[in-house]
Motif scaffolding. Structure first.
Motif, PDB file in Angstrom:
ATOM      1  N   GLY A 344      -3.190   1.793   1.260  1.00 21.70           N
ATOM      2  CA  GLY A 344      -1.843   1.346   0.959  1.00 21.70           C
ATOM      3  C   GLY A 344      -1.363   0.360   2.005  1.00 21.70           C
ATOM      4  O   GLY A 344      -2.149  -0.424   2.555  1.00 21.70           O
ATOM      5  N   VAL A 417      -1.907   7.430   1.543  1.00 15.92           N
ATOM      6  CA  VAL A 417      -1.412   6.149   1.027  1.00 15.92           C
ATOM      7  C   VAL A 417      -0.020   5.884   1.581  1.00 15.92           C
ATOM      8  O   VAL A 417       0.895   6.690   1.409  1.00 15.92           O
ATOM      9  N   PHE A 419       3.517   3.734   2.260  1.00 21.98           N
ATOM     10  CA  PHE A 419       4.497   2.852   1.632  1.00 21.98           C
ATOM     11  C   PHE A 419       5.539   2.441   2.666  1.00 21.98           C
ATOM     12  O   PHE A 419       5.993   3.277   3.440  1.00 21.98           O
ATOM     13  N   TYR A 431       6.135   7.048 -12.207  1.00 24.07           N
ATOM     14  CA  TYR A 431       4.704   6.749 -12.367  1.00 24.07           C
ATOM     15  C   TYR A 431       3.879   8.044 -12.398  1.00 24.07           C
ATOM     16  O   TYR A 431       2.937   8.170 -13.186  1.00 24.07           O
TER      17      TYR A 431
ATOM     18  N   ALA B  83      -2.920   2.140  -9.644  1.00 26.64           N
ATOM     19  CA  ALA B  83      -2.646   3.378  -8.905  1.00 26.64           C
ATOM     20  C   ALA B  83      -1.889   3.113  -7.595  1.00 26.64           C
ATOM     21  O   ALA B  83      -1.630   1.971  -7.224  1.00 26.64           O
ATOM     22  N   GLU B  84      -1.555   4.219  -6.897  1.00 29.37           N
ATOM     23  CA  GLU B  84      -0.548   4.169  -5.837  1.00 29.37           C
ATOM     24  C   GLU B  84      -0.839   3.194  -4.709  1.00 29.37           C
ATOM     25  O   GLU B  84       0.037   2.460  -4.271  1.00 29.37           O
ATOM     26  N   SER B  85      -2.069   3.220  -4.194  1.00 30.24           N
ATOM     27  CA  SER B  85      -2.338   2.365  -3.046  1.00 30.24           C
ATOM     28  C   SER B  85      -2.142   0.903  -3.418  1.00 30.24           C
ATOM     29  O   SER B  85      -1.593   0.113  -2.637  1.00 30.24           O
ATOM     30  N   GLN B  87      -0.196  -0.155  -5.810  1.00 31.30           N
ATOM     31  CA  GLN B  87       1.251  -0.357  -5.979  1.00 31.30           C
ATOM     32  C   GLN B  87       1.928  -0.623  -4.644  1.00 31.30           C
ATOM     33  O   GLN B  87       2.846  -1.434  -4.552  1.00 31.30           O
ATOM     34  N   ALA B  88       1.449   0.062  -3.605  1.00 33.72           N
ATOM     35  CA  ALA B  88       2.063  -0.092  -2.279  1.00 33.72           C
ATOM     36  C   ALA B  88       1.906  -1.518  -1.765  1.00 33.72           C
ATOM     37  O   ALA B  88       2.617  -1.940  -0.857  1.00 33.72           O
ATOM     38  N   LEU B  89       0.959  -2.260  -2.349  1.00 37.75           N
ATOM     39  CA  LEU B  89       0.747  -3.636  -1.903  1.00 37.75           C
ATOM     40  C   LEU B  89       0.943  -4.643  -3.037  1.00 37.75           C
ATOM     41  O   LEU B  89       0.295  -5.690  -3.084  1.00 37.75           O
ATOM     42  N   GLU B  92       2.081  -4.349  -9.007  1.00 40.51           N
ATOM     43  CA  GLU B  92       2.956  -4.530 -10.166  1.00 40.51           C
ATOM     44  C   GLU B  92       3.223  -6.013 -10.424  1.00 40.51           C
ATOM     45  O   GLU B  92       3.216  -6.456 -11.571  1.00 40.51           O
ATOM     46  N   CYS B 126      -9.161   1.056  -2.313  1.00 43.12           N
ATOM     47  CA  CYS B 126      -7.775   1.196  -1.878  1.00 43.12           C
ATOM     48  C   CYS B 126      -7.529   0.655  -0.475  1.00 43.12           C
ATOM     49  O   CYS B 126      -6.389   0.387  -0.113  1.00 43.12           O
TER      50      CYS B 126
END
Ligand SMILES: Cc1cc2nc3c(=O)[nH]c(=O)nc-3n(C[C@H](O)[C@H](O)[C@H](O)COP(=O)(O)O)c2cc1C
Ligand code: SF4
Ligand code: FES
Lengths: 517, 163
Positions: A344, A417, A419, A431, B83-85, B87-89, B92, B126
């Motif tokens: 992340g 991960v 943020f 989500y 997926a999340e990782s 999305q964190a960067l 979207e 990720c």
């Protein structure tokens, strides 16, 4: 003397251009009339430095990174083949603090060796665990694993030795070893790194498991999203068969173990062990009721060991150095090491294998170097898509199964991960519900219907409609999921959802501090 | 020989080569999708017969797994990680960009048959988010620019005579 140059063929390194770099180095060397020995190694997992090129020198392996193909001719100009200085110089790679501060047991070889070269594996302590296992009784192999304190690294942290013991003591003509290589958890890639970077350690671990419990057939259930791992595993398996490390009469022991890779087909639920077995049997991946335990009636109704890649890949060192050696790492009931995966929004993303006990904060800042964006870290999801979000106030939690469980968080497969403060936690909660709806196997109503309902409710909340009422509805839905689901997909989706709601109520449009679940 | 006959022969070859494996259905479906790009619905009866299953059972399995498709894909299938990782960067934004650029949504194929777009939930890349996969090729830290470059490279490769 021919100089050895290493360029990783780990798929993440390749995703950043490692193949192009390798090609450019080979071409440049040829053009300059220099003979080099180019080895495609695994990755050490220092991904912000990939593609990380190394040159073997008398002082050790000197690194350069991150290297792009366009840097190659200047590397030659800087005499990098003799370890010359360049803007991308990293010094001796082994001495990089990120690597030096780690305790690499399971990942001991990864990055150092040529992954599918059996001789390289043997020259670096490979198959010593199997040699020891072949010299002792089945019960003693299981005892070594039990003594090590190893708990399943796939998520549920069940003691591996106890599982093996059940299979050993269940009589059957046929038993199976399954390696769960579905690695569906977002933010995780340690299984992938092992399969691409040191496939023999997994093969050895599975062979030891087979001999320990009396199973002559093994399957690696590999997610289809990992084509590079597929190739590495198949190559290594073929090499192991050829050298008598798989098949009949392994190394003259009279023991048989066959191994085959089977591909999944993009269903997250097939990482759940009973769904996985249904899938291996050629069916829809519907979760089975337990009991019976897979250890008693598993694949095709036979006693079956199902273990995660990292669990199985940790077995060779346990058999090599002894259960005590492994158990001496860690804290409390979390023994040994855990390969953590930093992902992340983090400056130094990568693989960090450490004994249990470090705090999350140390991992995030001492290893990770803080967020990649330079903004404050707002939330960290640990343990995959079903893991809770931790706010800054929980960053001092030690990385230990029990310490995490005590505050309604999970360590799981060790994915972390990150943020920064631009994340909207209500969107993340939405989500999570969406993911549950997409991946539900459909067997139980709360998961199948509740997740879709949860997604709609989150939409309402995000749009500011009846927030108070909808939040209550969301909590009710989560309770139903928590209590009425057959497996952890439905049963744990409330972890990310409720942790987001409880720790970040403002993102849901709620001003007062929320009550804790 | 017509394409249909070809396909049926191919499906039968794959099925008979694999049908005796324990749990043969997924390996067979993979074999077919690897060879033709999808699992044509009209091959279901043949597979069912070879494995002594009902058609409904085979169909049920095909529809359960996100990866198996029953319509021909574009020349290249682009898998974008949601997926999340990632999305964190900013995955979207990348997703929005890709959809606009290609003029399609997820699970669709461009009108010229070149590209299909599929969501994926983690590629194990990720540490180099946002991630994308095209065929077996994996891409990391994908930006709008590098997305364009990857597509341009694929189009370029088609123009060059294959060596
Ligand atoms: C929805 C769901 C997904 C799972 N995905 C995986 C996975 O991808 N890999 C894995 O090893 N375990 C996964 N598990 C855990 C397995 O069910 C099982 O506990 C594990 O494979 C046992 O191996 P271990 O004891 O070595 O961890 C999942 C569980 C659930 C409920
Ligand atoms: S909780 Fe969801 S995924 Fe798990 S068995 Fe029930 S329906 Fe299937
Ligand atoms: S979350 Fe996108 S590659 Fe893992």
């Amino acid at each position: 003397m021919t100089i050895t140059v290493y360029v990783p063929n780990d798929s993440s390194a390749v995703s950043l251009g490692a193949d192009r770099v390798a090609k450019a180095i080979a071409a440049e060397a040829e053009q300059r009339g220099i003979s080099i020995n180019l080895i495609r190694n695994g990755s050490f997992g220092l991904y912000w430095l990939e593609p990380l090129v190394e040159v073997a020198t008398e002082q050790g392996r000197v690194g350069y990174g991150p290297v792009q193909a366009s840097d190659v001719s200047s590397l030659f100009d800087a005499n990098f083949l003799q370890g010359g200085t360049h803007a991308l110089s990293l010094g001796i790679v082994e001495d990089l603090p990120y690597l030096k501060k780690q305790q690499r047991l399971t990942f001991a070889r990864i990055g150092k060796t040529s992954p599918t070269d059996l001789n390289d594996y043997l020259a670096n302590d490979g198959y010593r665990g199997l040699a020891n296992a072949l010299a002792i009784s089945q019960a003693d192999i299981v005892k070594a694993v039990t003594d090590s304190g190893l708990r399943g690294r796939g998520g549920a942290a069940f003691p591996t030795g106890i599982k093996w013991n059940t299979v050993l003591n269940t009589q059957a003509e046929q038993k199976y070893i399954i390696c769960n290589a579905d690695e569906g958890d977002s933010g995780t890639f340690s299984d992938r790194m092992v399969m691409e970077g040191d496939p023999f350690v997994l093969i050895e671990g599975m062979t030891i498991a087979g001999i320990a419990v009396g199973a002559s057939q093994g399957y690696i259930y590999l997610r289809v999203e990992y084509p590079h791992a597929h190739i590495a595993l198949n190559t290594a398996i073929a090499n192991a068969y050829q050298a008598g490390y798989l098949g009949e009469d392994i190394q003259g022991s009279g023991k048989t173990f066959h191994l085959e890779v089977r591909l999944g087909a993009g269903a997250y639920i097939c990482g759940e062990e009973t769904s996985l077995m249904e899938s291996l049997e050629g069916k829809r991946g519907l979760v089975r009721f337990k009991p019976p335990l897979p250890a008693i009636s598993g694949l095709f109704g036979k006693p079956t060991v199902v273990n995660n890649v990292i669990s199985l890949a940790s077995v060779p060192i346990i058999l090599d150095k002894g259960g005590d050696y492994y158990r001496d790492f860690g804290m409390g009931r979390s023994r040994g090491t855990l390969p953590l995966q930093l992902a992340g929004n983090i400056k130094q993303a990568g693989l960090v294998e450490l004994a249990f006990g470090l705090t999350l904060r140390e991992l995030l800042y001492d290893f990770g170097g803080g967020s990649a964006s330079g903004r404050p870290i707002k939330a960290v999801q640990v343990g995959g898509p079903l893991g809770a979000y931790l706010p800054e106030s929980q960053f001092d939690t030690p990385l230990d199964y029990e310490a995490f469980a005590a505050q309604w968080t999970v360590l799981g497969h060790g994915g972390v991960v990150v943020f920064d403060d631009t994340v909207d936690m209500a969107k993340m909660a939405k989500y999570s519900m969406e993911f549950c709806a997409i991946e539900s196997c459909g067997k139980c109503t709360p998961c199948r219907i509740g997740s879709t309902r949860g997604y709609e409710v989150m939409d309402e909340i995000i749009n500011g409609h009846n927030v108070e009422q909808n939040t209550k509805l969301l909590r009710d839905l989560c309770n139903t999921l928590l209590n009425g689901s057959l497996c952890a997909l439905g049963g744990m989706t409330p972890y990310p959802v409720l942790s987001a709601l409880n720790h970040f109520p403002k993102d849901f449009g709620i001003d007062e501090p929320a009550q804790v679940a | 020989m017509t394409a249909a006959v070809n396909t049926q022969a191919l499906v039968n070859d794959i099925t008979s080569a694999l049908k005796d494996k324990p749990g043969a259905l997924l390996p067979i479906l993979h074999g077919i999708q690897d060879a033709i790009g999808y699992v044509p619905p009209d091959c279901v009866p043949d597979i069912a017969k070879a494995l002594s299953l009902s058609r409904a059972e085979v169909h049920g399995v095909i529809s359960f797994y996100h990866y198996f498709r029953t319509t021909p894909p574009g020349q290249h299938t682009i898998y974008l990680c949601r997926a999340e990782s990632c999305q964190a960067l900013g995955s979207e934004d990348l997703e929005t960009y890709a959809k606009e650029k290609l003029g399609i949504d997820f699970h669709e194929t461009t009108a010229d048959g070149k590209f299909s777009l599929e969501p994926v939930y983690c590629l194990g890349n990720c540490a180099c988010s946002p991630a994308m996969q095209i065929g077996h090729d994996i891409y990391g830290r994908v930006s709008a620019d590098s997305f364009d470059a990857a597509l341009a490279e694929l189009q370029q490769a088609e123009l060059e005579p294959s060596a």
